[in-house]
Design a protein around this motif. Structure first.
Motif, short mmCIF file in Angstrom:
data_model
loop_
_atom_site.label_atom_id
_atom_site.label_comp_id
_atom_site.label_asym_id
_atom_site.label_seq_id
_atom_site.Cartn_x
_atom_site.Cartn_y
_atom_site.Cartn_z
N ASP A 243 0.73 -1.27 0.03
CA ASP A 243 -0.12 -0.15 -0.10
C ASP A 243 0.81 1.25 0.05
O ASP A 243 0.50 2.11 -0.54
CB ASP A 243 -0.95 0.08 1.21
N SER A 244 1.81 1.12 0.71
CA SER A 244 2.62 2.42 0.99
C SER A 244 3.48 2.86 -0.58
O SER A 244 3.42 4.06 -1.02
CB SER A 244 4.03 2.22 1.67
N THR A 245 3.87 1.66 -1.30
CA THR A 245 4.54 1.77 -2.58
C THR A 245 3.65 2.24 -3.44
O THR A 245 3.62 3.27 -4.44
CB THR A 245 5.12 0.47 -2.91
N TRP A 246 2.01 1.73 -3.44
CA TRP A 246 1.09 2.11 -4.33
C TRP A 246 0.74 3.41 -4.27
O TRP A 246 0.34 4.16 -5.30
CB TRP A 246 -0.31 1.12 -4.02
N ASN A 247 0.94 3.98 -3.01
CA ASN A 247 0.32 5.44 -2.92
C ASN A 247 1.50 6.32 -3.25
O ASN A 247 1.34 7.64 -3.55
CB ASN A 247 0.01 5.73 -1.42
N THR A 248 2.64 5.70 -3.29
CA THR A 248 3.84 6.76 -3.78
C THR A 248 3.99 6.74 -5.25
O THR A 248 4.36 7.53 -6.03
CB THR A 248 5.02 6.08 -3.10
N ILE A 249 3.78 5.65 -6.03
CA ILE A 249 4.11 5.31 -7.46
C ILE A 249 2.92 6.27 -8.36
O ILE A 249 2.00 6.03 -7.67
CB ILE A 249 4.37 4.22 -7.93
N ARG A 250 3.12 6.28 -9.52
CA ARG A 250 2.05 6.62 -10.15
C ARG A 250 2.40 6.64 -11.82
O ARG A 250 3.44 6.53 -11.99
CB ARG A 250 1.53 8.06 -9.85
N THR A 251 1.36 6.45 -12.70
CA THR A 251 1.69 6.15 -14.09
C THR A 251 2.17 7.43 -14.61
O THR A 251 1.78 8.66 -14.25
CB THR A 251 0.54 5.69 -14.88
N ALA A 252 3.01 7.56 -15.61
CA ALA A 252 3.81 8.65 -16.16
C ALA A 252 2.52 9.60 -17.02
O ALA A 252 1.70 8.88 -17.65
CB ALA A 252 5.06 8.31 -17.37
N SER A 253 2.80 10.63 -17.00
CA SER A 253 2.10 11.55 -17.82
C SER A 253 2.87 11.89 -19.17
O SER A 253 3.88 12.55 -19.03
CB SER A 253 1.93 13.08 -17.03
N LEU A 254 2.05 11.60 -20.09
CA LEU A 254 2.72 11.70 -21.61
C LEU A 254 2.39 13.09 -22.27
O LEU A 254 1.49 13.53 -22.28
CB LEU A 254 2.06 10.48 -22.35
N GLY A 255 3.55 13.67 -22.71
CA GLY A 255 3.67 14.99 -23.36
C GLY A 255 3.58 14.99 -24.82
O GLY A 255 4.17 13.72 -25.23
#
Length: 456
Positions: A243-255
């Motif tokens: 859970d701690s890792t899941w709250n830290t990571i996120r998918t990249a925002s593509l430009g």
């Protein structure tokens, strides 16, 4: 000298001391003729007159030539010309002398004022450059701190991918060969997280591990890969992520890469030189070059940053958006540069890889015949075939280099993008009609091909 006559020879003594056969010679002494002093005096006078004449002639030539040489060379030959500094005249010199004399009369007051003024000027002169340098260093440091903050936010979307392969050494002992590279979290579902990575170290891996930005290590599953770009998609089960890792990571925002111009600042993240957790700053040098794969073209983002053949990672703009995924196979030469393929152009491929949609294969490389090229070169509008893949549906159908594809299944093509869009919608094994133009003896002639696309 007395003349000798025959009588003298007849009266020679004929005693026992001589004989008739003896001859007698008269002894003479030659003396030099005395020198004439008048001749020497005359020579000396002539030499003196000639020397004086030569001197007068030289003086006359010098007097005539000096003004001419002064005008020619623009300066005085005798060095008597006075050189003055612009803005200083004789009157100003007189004024300065008067001021100096008045200052001498005033004595200590003039000296004290001069010292006080000079100290103030010197202090200001030293203070201004120091302040400017301090402001410059502060601005320079602040710029890189802000760029580092942008990179730190994107690092939450970066992972380290490790391909583990088991082998036996010479003594039949098991050992593990680990190869790591950088990956990018690109999508998620209710049960999985998907990571984009290069396929080079994952092809023969017995197992794959992923390390997140907070250090947590989990196992990943290989989904599928694209043989053209050598990109692969990995699946990470949601249940294996804390859970701690899941709250830290996120998918990249593509430009969008179209905003990148020459000179645009750019950030490189990942294993730039084969070492993980690397960060580099640079500038975009080009974004309009293209690289051709079979049945697809991509733009190439080129930077001024030094790269490596083992490098991996992504390019990030100053807004914190990932605009390119590194592909060092594009860069060539002795000095490799960091190069990337725009992620926006890869988005449809990534979706197909995640959903395991087969990639349709016709087997050509080509380029767009624009209206300008068509008008100037007399080539029909469409897609110019630059290369045909061996043992491909295109080769078996009869397509050749320099053919111009004008339509596929009746849909007109005006660019290679149109070709890619139509090909992606085809089904494996379904018959396809390809209309093309081929150069004949004088003009282009229409020709139709029928082929069955395959999957890569």
């Amino acid at each position: 000298m007395a003349d000798l006559n025959e009588q003298d020879f007849q009266n020679k003594p004929k005693d026992g001391t001589g004989s008739d056969d003896e001859y007698y010679f008269i002894k003479e002494t030659r003396k030099k003729k005395p020198e004439d002093r008048q001749v020497w005096i005359r020579r000396i006078l002539i030499t003196a007159v000639m020397a004086a004449g030569a001197g007068l002639l030289a003086a006359l030539l010098f007097a005539v030539s000096v003004p001419w040489f002064q005008k020619l060379l623009g300066s005085s030959l005798n060095g008597s010309e006075k050189v003055e500094i612009a803005g200083i005249s004789s009157s100003s010199e007189e004024e300065s002398e008067e001021e100096l004399s008045e200052g001498a009369e005033n004595g200590e007051e003039v000296i004290e004022d001069a010292e006080h003024t000079s100290d103030e000027n010197a202090g200001e002169a030293v203070k201004e450059p120091a302040e400017e340098e301090e402001h410059f260093l502060e601005d320079y440091s602040r710029i890189y701190q802000e760029m580092a903050a942008v990179a730190e936010n994107v690092e939450c979307s970066m992972v380290e991918v490790i391909g583990v392969t088991g082998n036996l050494d010479y003594f039949n002992h098991d050992y593990e060969n680990r190869q790591s590279l950088s990956g990018l979290l690109v999508a998620e579902s209710s049960s999985s997280l998907y990571c984009l990575a290069e396929n080079r170290s994952l092809k023969k891996a017995d197992s794959i591990q992923v390390i997140f930005c907070d250090g947590e290590r989990v196992n990943a599953e290989f989904v599928t890969s694209d043989p053209e770009t050598d990109l692969a998609v990995l699946s990470i089960s949601r249940s294996e992520i804390g859970d701690s890792t899941w709250n830290t990571i996120r998918t990249a925002s593509l430009g969008n890469y179209s905003t990148l111009q020459q000179g645009t600042p750019i950030i490189a993240l990942g294993s730039i030189h084969g070492l993980g957790d690397s960060l580099e700053y640079g500038f975009v040098t080009s974004s309009d070059h293209t690289i051709s794969f079979w049945d697809v073209n991509y733009n190439v983002i080129v930077t001024d940053m030094a790269g490596s053949s083992s490098g991996s990672g992504c390019l990030v703009n100053l807004q914190g958006e990932v605009v390119g995924f590194l592909n060092q196979n594009i860069s060539s030469g002795e000095c490799q540069l960091v190069t990337a393929i725009p992620v926006k152009q890869l988005s449809s491929l990534i979706e197909d890889l995640i959903n395991e949609v087969p990639q349709i294969r016709i087997g050509i490389k080509g380029q767009t015949v624009t209206e300008a090229i068509s008008d100037s070169a007399g080539i029909p509008r469409g897609v110019l075939v630059t290369e045909v893949e061996q043992e491909s549906p295109a080769m078996y159908a009869g397509l050749k280099e320099l053919d111009v594809i004008t339509a596929v299944n009746g849909e007109e093509l005006k660019s290679f993008r149109d070709y890619r869009r139509v090909i992606a919608a085809l089904q494996e094994g379904a018959e396809v009609q390809v209309d093309a133009m081929r150069m004949g003896k004088e003009t282009y002639e229409s020709i139709t091909f029928r082929l069955k696309p395959e999957t890569k």
